[in-house]
Design a protein around this motif. Structure first.
Motif, PDB file in Angstrom:
ATOM      1  N   LEU A  97      78.430 -11.394  57.198  1.00  0.00           N
ATOM      2  CA  LEU A  97      77.419 -10.525  57.812  1.00  0.00           C
ATOM      3  C   LEU A  97      78.007  -9.662  58.922  1.00  0.00           C
ATOM      4  CD1 LEU A  97      74.384 -12.967  57.822  1.00  0.00           C
ATOM      5  CD2 LEU A  97      74.730 -10.960  56.342  1.00  0.00           C
ATOM      6  N   VAL A  98      78.877 -10.220  59.732  1.00  0.00           N
ATOM      7  CA  VAL A  98      79.516  -9.427  60.790  1.00  0.00           C
ATOM      8  C   VAL A  98      80.340  -8.304  60.164  1.00  0.00           C
ATOM      9  CG1 VAL A  98      81.266  -9.485  62.619  1.00  0.00           C
ATOM     10  CG2 VAL A  98      79.444 -11.207  62.564  1.00  0.00           C
ATOM     11  N   VAL A 108      69.781  -7.799  60.313  1.00  0.00           N
ATOM     12  CA  VAL A 108      68.597  -8.639  60.483  1.00  0.00           C
ATOM     13  C   VAL A 108      68.906 -10.016  59.899  1.00  0.00           C
ATOM     14  CG1 VAL A 108      66.118  -8.873  60.057  1.00  0.00           C
ATOM     15  CG2 VAL A 108      67.142  -6.583  60.222  1.00  0.00           C
ATOM     16  N   VAL A 109      68.650 -11.047  60.682  1.00  0.00           N
ATOM     17  CA  VAL A 109      68.873 -12.417  60.225  1.00  0.00           C
ATOM     18  C   VAL A 109      67.703 -13.287  60.642  1.00  0.00           C
ATOM     19  CG1 VAL A 109      71.400 -12.299  60.250  1.00  0.00           C
ATOM     20  CG2 VAL A 109      70.195 -12.984  62.320  1.00  0.00           C
ATOM     21  N   GLY A 110      67.523 -14.377  59.922  1.00  0.00           N
ATOM     22  CA  GLY A 110      66.554 -15.383  60.330  1.00  0.00           C
ATOM     23  C   GLY A 110      67.164 -16.247  61.414  1.00  0.00           C
ATOM     24  N   VAL A 125      74.828 -19.262  62.263  1.00  0.00           N
ATOM     25  CA  VAL A 125      75.067 -17.940  61.688  1.00  0.00           C
ATOM     26  C   VAL A 125      74.398 -16.860  62.531  1.00  0.00           C
ATOM     27  CG1 VAL A 125      74.661 -16.446  59.684  1.00  0.00           C
ATOM     28  CG2 VAL A 125      75.425 -18.816  59.351  1.00  0.00           C
ATOM     29  N   SER A 126      73.136 -17.047  62.867  1.00  0.00           N
ATOM     30  CA  SER A 126      72.451 -16.027  63.672  1.00  0.00           C
ATOM     31  C   SER A 126      73.104 -15.889  65.042  1.00  0.00           C
ATOM     32  CB  SER A 126      70.956 -16.322  63.798  1.00  0.00           C
ATOM     33  OG  SER A 126      70.722 -17.595  64.338  1.00  0.00           O
ATOM     34  N   GLN A 127      73.541 -16.987  65.612  1.00  0.00           N
ATOM     35  CA  GLN A 127      74.197 -16.922  66.914  1.00  0.00           C
ATOM     36  C   GLN A 127      75.515 -16.146  66.824  1.00  0.00           C
ATOM     37  OE1 GLN A 127      75.304 -20.690  68.817  1.00  0.00           O
ATOM     38  NE2 GLN A 127      74.239 -19.895  70.626  1.00  0.00           N
ATOM     39  N   PRO A 136      73.239  -3.176  66.302  1.00  0.00           N
ATOM     40  CA  PRO A 136      72.150  -3.996  66.850  1.00  0.00           C
ATOM     41  C   PRO A 136      71.723  -5.087  65.861  1.00  0.00           C
ATOM     42  CG  PRO A 136      71.696  -1.668  67.184  1.00  0.00           C
ATOM     43  CD  PRO A 136      72.890  -1.750  66.270  1.00  0.00           C
ATOM     44  N   VAL A 137      71.280  -6.221  66.400  1.00  0.00           N
ATOM     45  CA  VAL A 137      70.868  -7.372  65.593  1.00  0.00           C
ATOM     46  C   VAL A 137      69.432  -7.735  65.930  1.00  0.00           C
ATOM     47  CG1 VAL A 137      71.320  -9.805  65.049  1.00  0.00           C
ATOM     48  CG2 VAL A 137      73.234  -8.259  65.574  1.00  0.00           C
ATOM     49  N   VAL A 138      68.642  -7.984  64.907  1.00  0.00           N
ATOM     50  CA  VAL A 138      67.281  -8.493  65.070  1.00  0.00           C
ATOM     51  C   VAL A 138      67.257  -9.896  64.487  1.00  0.00           C
ATOM     52  CG1 VAL A 138      64.867  -8.219  64.391  1.00  0.00           C
ATOM     53  CG2 VAL A 138      66.238  -6.203  64.921  1.00  0.00           C
ATOM     54  N   VAL A 139      66.763 -10.858  65.265  1.00  0.00           N
ATOM     55  CA  VAL A 139      66.647 -12.235  64.804  1.00  0.00           C
ATOM     56  C   VAL A 139      65.168 -12.538  64.609  1.00  0.00           C
ATOM     57  CG1 VAL A 139      67.110 -14.665  65.308  1.00  0.00           C
ATOM     58  CG2 VAL A 139      68.742 -12.897  66.051  1.00  0.00           C
TER      59      VAL A 139
END
Length: 150
Positions: A97-98, A108-110, A125-127, A136-139
């Motif tokens: 993902l990175v 975007v990740v859960g 993974v989200s961390q 930018p990342v949306v969790v």
């Protein structure tokens, strides 16, 4: 929101878990609002353990692709409202993902995937994505109430 790529591509990590499906829902709504597209990505790895030989009759990539297809169909239906590309990559989910975030507008990740410790606010993974993504990342929290619009 524009990064150097400027392509409107929203990358979303999908592993079939509820938080990842909610992340896909959110990404689709965001792409609809911004005129972008969605790339739903899942990854797979051979399980590793000292002295363990993986069974030859398991189609790890095929199983991952099937899980991704089912998740996308469950969330977006047979005729999605935005372009959605499904991608299956061998590798560590966070690294995949990175790397995919390099030319994306948004990742975007859960907040939680399969496995791990249920009490943690963020999964590993989200961390990792929050700390290392190139955009930018949306969790998205899987247990959050549904909100209208993106």
């Amino acid at each position: 929101m524009t990064n150097e790529a400027g392509n409107g591509r929203i990358v979303v990590g999908v592993d079939g878990s509820e938080p990842s499906k909610r992340a896909l829902e959110w990404a689709i709504r965001q792409a609809r609002v911004t005129g972008g597209s969605v790339e739903a990505i899942t990854s797979w790895q051979l399980p590793t353990a000292y002295g363990w030989v993986p069974p030859a009759d398991v189609d790890w990539e095929g199983d991952a692709a099937k899980e991704l297809t089912e998740a996308v169909r469950a969330v977006a239906g047979d005729e999605p409202s935005v372009p959605i590309r499904s991608t299956v990559v061998e590798g560590n989910p966070a690294e995949v993902l990175v790397n995919a975030s390099r030319d994306a507008e948004l990742l975007v990740v859960g907040n939680r995937g399969h496995g791990g410790f249920a009490g943690l606010l963020l999964g590993s993974v989200s961390q990792q994505c929050v700390h290392h993504a190139h955009c930018p990342v949306v969790v998205i929290h899987g247990d959050a109430p549904e909100h209208g619009g993106a």
